[in-house]
Design a protein around this motif. Sequence first.
Motif, PDB file in Angstrom:
ATOM      1  N   ARG A   1       0.838  -1.200   0.000  1.00  0.00           N
ATOM      2  CA  ARG A   1       0.000   0.000   0.000  1.00  0.00           C
ATOM      3  C   ARG A   1       0.875   1.252   0.000  1.00  0.00           C
ATOM      4  NH1 ARG A   1      -5.465  -0.392   1.762  1.00  0.00           N
ATOM      5  NH2 ARG A   1      -6.063  -2.499   2.380  1.00  0.00           N
TER       6      ARG A   1
ATOM      7  N   GLU B   1      -4.147  -0.947  -7.216  1.00  0.00           N
ATOM      8  CA  GLU B   1      -5.259  -0.048  -7.548  1.00  0.00           C
ATOM      9  C   GLU B   1      -4.802   1.221  -8.262  1.00  0.00           C
ATOM     10  OE1 GLU B   1      -8.216  -0.939  -3.777  1.00  0.00           O
ATOM     11  OE2 GLU B   1      -6.575   0.503  -3.511  1.00  0.00           O
ATOM     12  N   VAL B   2      -3.489   1.415  -8.374  1.00  0.00           N
ATOM     13  CA  VAL B   2      -2.955   2.649  -8.964  1.00  0.00           C
ATOM     14  C   VAL B   2      -2.444   2.325 -10.362  1.00  0.00           C
ATOM     15  CG1 VAL B   2      -1.300   4.525  -8.685  1.00  0.00           C
ATOM     16  CG2 VAL B   2      -2.327   3.460  -6.658  1.00  0.00           C
TER      17      VAL B   2
ATOM     18  N   ALA C   1      -3.698   3.834  -0.899  1.00  0.00           N
ATOM     19  CA  ALA C   1      -4.247   2.910  -1.904  1.00  0.00           C
ATOM     20  C   ALA C   1      -3.274   1.759  -2.093  1.00  0.00           C
ATOM     21  CB  ALA C   1      -4.463   3.632  -3.237  1.00  0.00           C
TER      22      ALA C   1
ATOM     23  N   ARG D   1      -6.478   9.342  -2.843  1.00  0.00           N
ATOM     24  CA  ARG D   1      -6.783   7.980  -3.301  1.00  0.00           C
ATOM     25  C   ARG D   1      -7.613   8.022  -4.580  1.00  0.00           C
ATOM     26  NH1 ARG D   1     -10.295   3.947  -3.705  1.00  0.00           N
ATOM     27  NH2 ARG D   1      -9.517   1.838  -3.279  1.00  0.00           N
ATOM     28  N   GLN D   2      -8.620   8.866  -4.604  1.00  0.00           N
ATOM     29  CA  GLN D   2      -9.477   8.960  -5.793  1.00  0.00           C
ATOM     30  C   GLN D   2      -8.665   9.353  -7.018  1.00  0.00           C
ATOM     31  OE1 GLN D   2     -12.497  11.972  -5.514  1.00  0.00           O
ATOM     32  NE2 GLN D   2     -13.468  11.429  -7.459  1.00  0.00           N
TER      33      GLN D   2
ATOM     34  N   THR E   1      -6.103   6.463  -8.146  1.00  0.00           N
ATOM     35  CA  THR E   1      -6.732   5.260  -8.708  1.00  0.00           C
ATOM     36  C   THR E   1      -7.470   5.525 -10.009  1.00  0.00           C
ATOM     37  OG1 THR E   1      -8.684   5.603  -7.301  1.00  0.00           O
ATOM     38  CG2 THR E   1      -6.953   4.149  -6.452  1.00  0.00           C
ATOM     39  N   SER E   2      -7.677   6.797 -10.365  1.00  0.00           N
ATOM     40  CA  SER E   2      -8.414   7.102 -11.595  1.00  0.00           C
ATOM     41  C   SER E   2      -7.524   7.625 -12.717  1.00  0.00           C
ATOM     42  CB  SER E   2      -9.522   8.130 -11.306  1.00  0.00           C
ATOM     43  OG  SER E   2      -8.982   9.346 -10.803  1.00  0.00           O
TER      44      SER E   2
END
Length: 589
Positions: free
Chosen positions: A344, A361-362, A357, A395-396, A399-400
Motif C-alpha cells: 500500500r 489499484e494505482v 491505496a 486515493r481517488q 486510482t483514476s
Amino acid sequence: MRLIEIRLLEGPNVYRLEPVVKVEVAIGRRRSWYGRREPEAHALVRLGATVPAAAWPEPVAAMVAWTRRLRADHDEGGGPVAVHRSSDPGHWIVTWPWRGEGRAQAITEAAFALAAARGAPPARAASRAKGASPAPSRDSRLGRWHDRIAAADTAPPPWIRDAERRLPVISISGTNGKTTTTRLVSHILRAAGHHVGTTTSDGILIDEKLVEAGDWTGPVGAQDILRRSDIDLAVLETARGGIVLRGVGYESNEASILTNVTSDHLDLQGIHTLPELAEVKATICRMTRPDGRVILNADDRHVAAIGRRVRARVAFFSMAGDASPRVRRHLKRGGRAYLVRDGRLGEAEGPRWRPIARLSEVPITLGGIARHNVANALAAAGGARAMGASIAEVRQGLTSFQPSPGASPGRLNIFERDGQVVIVDFAHNEAGLEALLDVGRAIGPTAQLSAVVGTAGDRPDDTLRGMGRIAARRVDRLVIKETLQYLRGRTRQGVVGEIRAGARAGGWRREIPVYESETAALAGELDLARDAPGVLVLLCHEDRDGVFRLLEERGFSPLSTLDKVIAGTKNPSMPAPGRRRRPRGQRAR
C-alpha cells in the motif's frame, strides 16, 4: 579578463531568491572543465555560495568596485554585489539585484569595460550632504558611460510578486518524472474539486485539457497561468533551462516537489556535476514559503540534502521505505514521509500511518512493475496533500489516473496487438532508459526485448555512451533512431557514433541498425517482429503523434491493464529492478 555573458535573471535563481544581474567573466588561459560528475568533497562547487573578498582576483575586485560606484551614482541600489565561483576553470560570477532593466544592463557593461581598461576606480570623498549619495564622477572619460546609463530604460523585473499573486502554487522539478508527477498532482487536485492550471513540457493545460501546445516550463508559462482568472490553483512544472537562463517567474510557492537528480543536461551553462544540477533545481524548494512544504526524494542523496537548506517543512518520499535510515530518523522526529508498506502507498507521520491505496489499484504503477511511477505516485501524493487534498481525495486521484496517450502522452504508453507489446516513452537519459527497460523485461520475462534508442544532441558524450552501454547489456535487439530536429550543435554522425561506442563498451558485437526517424524505426521493427512477437521499447521525442498514428494503423490498442500480457511475474506488487541480461548469442566476457 574576458566577458562570457551578461544575463538579467528575472526571478528566483541559484544565486538569490530575487532578480539579479549575472555577469560571468573568465581570467587566465582558456581551459575546459574536466572532472567527475559526482566529485569528492574537496572538489565540490556551491554555485550559490559567496566568495569572500580576500579571494577575489584583482580584475573581479575592480569590476565589483566599478559596479558599486555606478549603482550608487545612478540610484540602482537594493542589495549587495556578490561574487561566486563557477566550476568552469578560471570563471567567476558577479551578481547584484536589479530594479531597472536597461539601466542594469548599461551599468554592467560599463563596469566590465572600465575594470578591463582602467582597473579599480580611484577612491573619492563622500558627499558632504548628510545621507546623500556621492555625486557622479566629473572625469570626462566616464561621461559617455554616465550618459548612456542615465538614458537607459528602467523597466522593472517582470516576475510576479506575492502581493500580486492570488493563486496557490505548487512547483515541480527534477531530472526524470517531473511531467508525469505534474500531471498526476493536477489530476488529484482536479478530482478534489479545484480548477487547475498546469504547465508542462507538453503545453499549458486548464483542468487537464491542453490549451496551448509547446514547452511552457519556463517563467513565461508560469506567469501565463498565474494571471488567469478561470482557475483557483496552479501546478507548475519548472525546468532547469528556465531557472538558469531567466530565473523562476514568481516570488514563492506554497509547496514544491523535487523528484530526482540524474545525469542530464550537463555541460550546459557551466553546470557539470550532479550536485550543481541539484542546486539549480533546488531553487523551487528554497523559494517555498516557511509555512509550506517541500517534498523530497529520500533515496537521492543530492535531493535529500536540500532539506537542510529550505525554509519550509520537509516531507520525504522513498521507495526504500522503512529500510531507509534517513526516513526512520525523519519519522522519529515527527516528520512526514510517503512510503509503500505491505503493498500500500501511504502517508507516515511520526508513528501514525495513513494508507492511501494498494499498488494494484494505482494504474500508473502497473501493479508495482513501473517502479519509477511508484516513486512519482508517492511524490504526487505528498504534493497534493501539501496543497490541502485529503487522503480520500488523493486515493481517488491516484486510482483514476491512467497512463494513456490522452492523460499522459508519451509517458509509459503501452500498446498491444496479438501478443506484441510496444512501450512508447520520453526517456532521454540513462536513468530513464534503465527504468523503461525494467518495465519491458517485467512485462515479458522470456520474450525478446528490443529497444529503439536515441536522444537529443545536447547531451554530453558520457550520457550518450551510457545509454548505449545500458541498452547493450539489457536488450536482445538494439537499434538507433536519429532525432534530427534536436541535434543542437552536433552532427547526426556524432550522436550515432557516441551511442554505438557505448554499446560496444557494453559488450555488443552485432550490427546496430540506424533509422532516420522514430516512425521509420517503429515501422521497420514491427515488420521484423511479425513472426516473433515480443516487447519493443521506443524512446520517442520528436514525432509522438506520428508514432501513435502508425500504431493505430497497424492495429495496436492502448492498454489500461496489463493482465493479458504480463506472464511469469511472481510478485507484481513490488518487483526488484530488472536483472541485466546479455544479448542472445553473446558470450560472457
